[in-house]
Design an enzyme around this catalytic site. Sequence first.
Site, short mmCIF file in Angstrom:
data_model
loop_
_atom_site.label_atom_id
_atom_site.label_comp_id
_atom_site.label_asym_id
_atom_site.label_seq_id
_atom_site.Cartn_x
_atom_site.Cartn_y
_atom_site.Cartn_z
N LYS A 150 45.15 37.49 50.05
CA LYS A 150 44.48 37.64 48.77
C LYS A 150 45.53 37.51 47.69
O LYS A 150 46.60 38.11 47.76
CB LYS A 150 43.77 39.00 48.66
N ASP A 187 48.99 38.34 55.18
CA ASP A 187 48.79 38.20 53.74
C ASP A 187 49.48 36.95 53.22
O ASP A 187 50.39 36.40 53.84
CB ASP A 187 49.38 39.42 53.01
N MET A 194 52.02 44.03 40.02
CA MET A 194 50.99 43.08 39.56
C MET A 194 50.81 43.18 38.03
O MET A 194 49.70 43.20 37.52
CB MET A 194 49.66 43.35 40.28
#
Length: 260
Positions: free
Chosen positions: A68, A46, A183
């Site tokens: 991502k 990642d 997030m």
Amino acid sequence: MFDLSVDLAPFEAGTVWLVGAGPGDPGLLSLLALHGLRHADHVICDALVDARIIALARPGAVVEAMGKRGGLESVPQSDITARLVELARQGVRVLRLKGGDPFVFGRGPEEALALAAAGIPFRVVPGITAGIGGLAYAGIPVTSRDTNSAVAFVTGHGADGELPDEFDWDSLARGAPVMVFYMGLKHLDRLAARLLAAGRRPDEPVAVVCRAATPDQTVLESRLGSVAADVAAAGLKPPAVVVLGGVVALRDRLDWWIPS
């Protein structure tokens, strides 16, 4: 003496390990995660995995970045899962290295389901999630006997990239004395407004921990009513974990870590 090569599960050819790398510090890797890194033929990592952890892969292993990042151009998830299947069918020992824990607000379940559908053997190696380990490195416990007996872990955006609407924000605000948002920076202003409208106090303490458990860790302490403006003024960028509640006030006594 504990022998990694003898006492841990063998990494068989043609299998995929979904491995949690933790929030940043290589010392937070599990023994099984390190064992996997030492034996993998191909590591697909990642974007948020610390470079010091990637460097632990065995010499000669192929390291492929397929991360991502929210709001940025990223490899489609379908391409990542297809790559895992392709490599495993070639008889490669594949290690999918993911920040935090693969099954906490990540794509680990999607990847595992795709592997299962393709008949590819896989193993899940849990990691320390940022909402626990990252906050600990900021001197913030997620629970304390004197402040809270419950905690909610919440994603700051849904599958469509927007603030999630599928749960009852009023009930969440009333029922969870401490909330940890993953997030959450992109929609922090709207997130704070939702919580204020649901009855949370504007003076309630909030902390924003950016790049937790890395040498670049930054912590901003604020209040719910002003946190969005304070984050904007400080120019903070993801990745970040946001925590709301009385545990934030413990940081002035528990801030133990000095990044090096």
